[in-house]
Design a protein around this motif. Sequence first.
Motif, PDB file in Angstrom:
ATOM      1  N   ASP A  85       0.822  -1.218   0.000  1.00 55.36           N
ATOM      2  CA  ASP A  85       0.000   0.000   0.000  1.00 55.36           C
ATOM      3  C   ASP A  85       0.851   1.260   0.000  1.00 55.36           C
ATOM      4  O   ASP A  85       0.443   2.287  -0.530  1.00 55.36           O
ATOM      5  N   ILE A  86       2.010   1.156   0.661  1.00 56.80           N
ATOM      6  CA  ILE A  86       2.858   2.343   0.828  1.00 56.80           C
ATOM      7  C   ILE A  86       4.292   1.979   0.459  1.00 56.80           C
ATOM      8  O   ILE A  86       4.856   1.018   1.002  1.00 56.80           O
ATOM      9  N   LEU A  87       4.867   2.737  -0.459  1.00 54.32           N
ATOM     10  CA  LEU A  87       6.298   2.573  -0.779  1.00 54.32           C
ATOM     11  C   LEU A  87       7.026   3.816  -0.286  1.00 54.32           C
ATOM     12  O   LEU A  87       6.655   4.939  -0.651  1.00 54.32           O
ATOM     13  N   VAL A  88       8.041   3.611   0.548  1.00 62.80           N
ATOM     14  CA  VAL A  88       8.899   4.736   0.937  1.00 62.80           C
ATOM     15  C   VAL A  88      10.262   4.527   0.296  1.00 62.80           C
ATOM     16  O   VAL A  88      10.989   3.590   0.630  1.00 62.80           O
ATOM     17  N   ASN A  89      10.591   5.390  -0.655  1.00 65.88           N
ATOM     18  CA  ASN A  89      11.905   5.362  -1.309  1.00 65.88           C
ATOM     19  C   ASN A  89      12.869   6.143  -0.432  1.00 65.88           C
ATOM     20  O   ASN A  89      12.914   7.376  -0.490  1.00 65.88           O
ATOM     21  N   ASN A  90      13.589   5.414   0.408  1.00 67.15           N
ATOM     22  CA  ASN A  90      14.457   6.077   1.384  1.00 67.15           C
ATOM     23  C   ASN A  90      15.940   5.811   1.141  1.00 67.15           C
ATOM     24  O   ASN A  90      16.771   6.686   1.350  1.00 67.15           O
ATOM     25  N   ALA A  91      16.297   4.605   0.662  1.00 63.04           N
ATOM     26  CA  ALA A  91      17.716   4.243   0.525  1.00 63.04           C
ATOM     27  C   ALA A  91      18.431   5.216  -0.400  1.00 63.04           C
ATOM     28  O   ALA A  91      17.926   5.570  -1.465  1.00 63.04           O
ATOM     29  N   ALA A  92      19.594   5.652   0.018  1.00 58.78           N
ATOM     30  CA  ALA A  92      20.402   6.557  -0.804  1.00 58.78           C
ATOM     31  C   ALA A  92      21.806   6.593  -0.226  1.00 58.78           C
ATOM     32  O   ALA A  92      22.035   6.147   0.897  1.00 58.78           O
ATOM     33  N   GLN A 123       8.058   2.826 -10.346  1.00 67.85           N
ATOM     34  CA  GLN A 123       7.349   2.404 -11.565  1.00 67.85           C
ATOM     35  C   GLN A 123       6.777   0.990 -11.416  1.00 67.85           C
ATOM     36  O   GLN A 123       5.594   0.761 -11.691  1.00 67.85           O
ATOM     37  N   TYR A 124       7.610   0.066 -10.933  1.00 64.49           N
ATOM     38  CA  TYR A 124       7.139  -1.325 -10.811  1.00 64.49           C
ATOM     39  C   TYR A 124       6.058  -1.444  -9.733  1.00 64.49           C
ATOM     40  O   TYR A 124       5.067  -2.158  -9.898  1.00 64.49           O
ATOM     41  N   THR A 125       6.257  -0.731  -8.615  1.00 59.17           N
ATOM     42  CA  THR A 125       5.261  -0.809  -7.535  1.00 59.17           C
ATOM     43  C   THR A 125       3.949  -0.178  -7.982  1.00 59.17           C
ATOM     44  O   THR A 125       2.866  -0.738  -7.757  1.00 59.17           O
ATOM     45  N   ALA A 126       4.039   0.981  -8.621  1.00 58.48           N
ATOM     46  CA  ALA A 126       2.818   1.683  -9.062  1.00 58.48           C
ATOM     47  C   ALA A 126       2.036   0.817 -10.051  1.00 58.48           C
ATOM     48  O   ALA A 126       0.807   0.726  -9.983  1.00 58.48           O
ATOM     49  N   GLN A 127       2.758   0.156 -10.950  1.00 59.97           N
ATOM     50  CA  GLN A 127       2.061  -0.696 -11.936  1.00 59.97           C
ATOM     51  C   GLN A 127       1.307  -1.823 -11.238  1.00 59.97           C
ATOM     52  O   GLN A 127       0.161  -2.135 -11.585  1.00 59.97           O
ATOM     53  N   LYS A 128       1.929  -2.402 -10.217  1.00 56.55           N
ATOM     54  CA  LYS A 128       1.260  -3.482  -9.477  1.00 56.55           C
ATOM     55  C   LYS A 128       0.066  -2.942  -8.694  1.00 56.55           C
ATOM     56  O   LYS A 128      -0.974  -3.600  -8.598  1.00 56.55           O
ATOM     57  N   MET A 129       0.220  -1.746  -8.124  1.00 54.91           N
ATOM     58  CA  MET A 129      -0.914  -1.131  -7.407  1.00 54.91           C
ATOM     59  C   MET A 129      -2.080  -0.945  -8.371  1.00 54.91           C
ATOM     60  O   MET A 129      -3.227  -1.270  -8.062  1.00 54.91           O
ATOM     61  N   ILE A 130      -1.774  -0.413  -9.543  1.00 50.85           N
ATOM     62  CA  ILE A 130      -2.827  -0.151 -10.545  1.00 50.85           C
ATOM     63  C   ILE A 130      -3.474  -1.476 -10.976  1.00 50.85           C
ATOM     64  O   ILE A 130      -4.702  -1.602 -11.008  1.00 50.85           O
ATOM     65  N   GLY A 133      -5.820  -2.630  -8.347  1.00 50.71           N
ATOM     66  CA  GLY A 133      -6.833  -1.675  -7.878  1.00 50.71           C
ATOM     67  C   GLY A 133      -6.521  -1.074  -6.510  1.00 50.71           C
ATOM     68  O   GLY A 133      -7.434  -0.745  -5.758  1.00 50.71           O
ATOM     69  N   ILE A 134      -5.237  -0.937  -6.203  1.00 51.54           N
ATOM     70  CA  ILE A 134      -4.851  -0.371  -4.899  1.00 51.54           C
ATOM     71  C   ILE A 134      -4.568   1.124  -5.050  1.00 51.54           C
ATOM     72  O   ILE A 134      -3.736   1.528  -5.861  1.00 51.54           O
ATOM     73  N   LYS A 135      -5.275   1.914  -4.273  1.00 48.07           N
ATOM     74  CA  LYS A 135      -5.022   3.360  -4.283  1.00 48.07           C
ATOM     75  C   LYS A 135      -3.883   3.617  -3.301  1.00 48.07           C
ATOM     76  O   LYS A 135      -4.116   3.923  -2.136  1.00 48.07           O
ATOM     77  N   GLY A 136      -2.689   3.447  -3.789  1.00 46.50           N
ATOM     78  CA  GLY A 136      -1.514   3.430  -2.918  1.00 46.50           C
ATOM     79  C   GLY A 136      -0.882   4.788  -2.726  1.00 46.50           C
ATOM     80  O   GLY A 136      -1.429   5.834  -3.099  1.00 46.50           O
ATOM     81  N   ASN A 137       0.295   4.719  -2.175  1.00 46.32           N
ATOM     82  CA  ASN A 137       0.943   5.910  -1.693  1.00 46.32           C
ATOM     83  C   ASN A 137       2.453   5.760  -1.829  1.00 46.32           C
ATOM     84  O   ASN A 137       3.008   4.745  -1.407  1.00 46.32           O
ATOM     85  N   ILE A 138       3.101   6.742  -2.436  1.00 41.94           N
ATOM     86  CA  ILE A 138       4.564   6.695  -2.575  1.00 41.94           C
ATOM     87  C   ILE A 138       5.155   7.932  -1.901  1.00 41.94           C
ATOM     88  O   ILE A 138       4.698   9.051  -2.141  1.00 41.94           O
ATOM     89  N   ILE A 139       6.146   7.689  -1.061  1.00 42.11           N
ATOM     90  CA  ILE A 139       6.838   8.796  -0.393  1.00 42.11           C
ATOM     91  C   ILE A 139       8.324   8.675  -0.719  1.00 42.11           C
ATOM     92  O   ILE A 139       8.903   7.593  -0.594  1.00 42.11           O
ATOM     93  N   CYS A 140       8.927   9.763  -1.154  1.00 42.28           N
ATOM     94  CA  CYS A 140      10.356   9.744  -1.456  1.00 42.28           C
ATOM     95  C   CYS A 140      11.090  10.613  -0.437  1.00 42.28           C
ATOM     96  O   CYS A 140      10.648  11.729  -0.146  1.00 42.28           O
ATOM     97  N   VAL A 141      12.192  10.084   0.067  1.00 44.89           N
ATOM     98  CA  VAL A 141      13.009  10.885   0.980  1.00 44.89           C
ATOM     99  C   VAL A 141      14.029  11.634   0.137  1.00 44.89           C
ATOM    100  O   VAL A 141      14.960  11.045  -0.414  1.00 44.89           O
ATOM    101  N   THR A 142      13.798  12.921  -0.017  1.00 46.67           N
ATOM    102  CA  THR A 142      14.714  13.741  -0.783  1.00 46.67           C
ATOM    103  C   THR A 142      15.562  14.541   0.206  1.00 46.67           C
ATOM    104  O   THR A 142      15.876  14.033   1.290  1.00 46.67           O
ATOM    105  N   SER A 143      15.937  15.764  -0.088  1.00 43.53           N
ATOM    106  CA  SER A 143      16.849  16.502   0.793  1.00 43.53           C
ATOM    107  C   SER A 143      16.784  17.979   0.440  1.00 43.53           C
ATOM    108  O   SER A 143      16.466  18.327  -0.708  1.00 43.53           O
ATOM    109  N   ILE A 144      17.155  18.826   1.389  1.00 41.97           N
ATOM    110  CA  ILE A 144      17.266  20.246   1.025  1.00 41.97           C
ATOM    111  C   ILE A 144      18.375  20.443  -0.010  1.00 41.97           C
ATOM    112  O   ILE A 144      18.417  21.457  -0.678  1.00 41.97           O
TER     113      ILE A 144
END
Length: 252
Positions: A85-92, A123-130, A133-144
Amino acid sequence: MKLKNKIALVTGSSRGIGKAIAVGFAREGANLIVTYRSKKNRAEEVVNTIEKAGRKAVALQVDIGKPETIKEFISEAWNVFGRIDILVNNAAAAYESEFLKMSFNLWRETLSLNLDGVMLCSQYTAQKMIDNGIKGNIICVTSINGYQVELNFSAYSVSKAGLDMLIKSMAAELGPYGIRVNGIAPSVVKTEIVPEEFYEKQGALFKKKTPLGRLGEVEDCVGPAILLASDESSYINGHIIVIDGGMSITQL
Ligand SMILES: NC(=O)c1ccc[n+]([C@@H]2O[C@H](COP(=O)([O-])OP(=O)(O)OC[C@H]3O[C@@H](n4cnc5c(N)ncnc54)[C@H](OP(=O)(O)O)[C@@H]3O)[C@@H](O)[C@H]2O)c1
């Protein structure tokens, strides 16, 4: 509980900000897929902490800097609980180098992990959500660093600037499927990504520049991530919450 029974994948959650977000999500009722690249024991500790809180968690190994492995990784992660349901792109990673001395390898490695990897995971997670039929959520950890120059971190900063536009582009294109995409942008948070010398050389200056008078702690990132992951932000899409104690609104 704000994330009751949600399934969340948090990349790079064996330590640092990702770990705090994973544990914070579990406190809010989510079950977790924790990932690590090299430190399996740390990821297992995070799993134990989550299980002690009464939620389910599994640790998966992945190198997000290897684009050819991402599709299989997302399938594996999806199959753990049968959904995400939720993907957090945090690794960097952030490698220091003067621009004139920067190797092409350092540049490519940084972009490959911090930008290509995030794009492919999303992209891969969103395609699987679609498809499911999952109205999912993606959060990316970016930076100032995505909008402020830090000397000798050009590759990292460019990766985060690119990520900021990726967040907005994905929000616009995935919104029609009910998938929201947002980001959090910390300033300096005390984790292993910050070199020890930073505190001696620049710690005092950063504190002085920050109206709240302190550096960030991993817990400072958790509340904003929960807000973005939960229905409490159901009409927030394509935005980046800056977590910097007010630093970026001030001048020295
Ligand atoms: N700390 C800050 O001051 C700060 C400020 C702004 C933004 N951020 C952002 O916050 C996020 C988390 O940073 P952090 O400070 O928590 O970093 P960290 O303590 O260094 O943790 C990094 C995490 O990412 C994993 N990782 C590293 N390389 C990987 C790879 N190639 N493939 C998969 N996983 C990998 C690590 O796994 P292993 O432990 O197994 O190596 C670890 O779980 C990053 O996106 C960073 O850019 C941090």
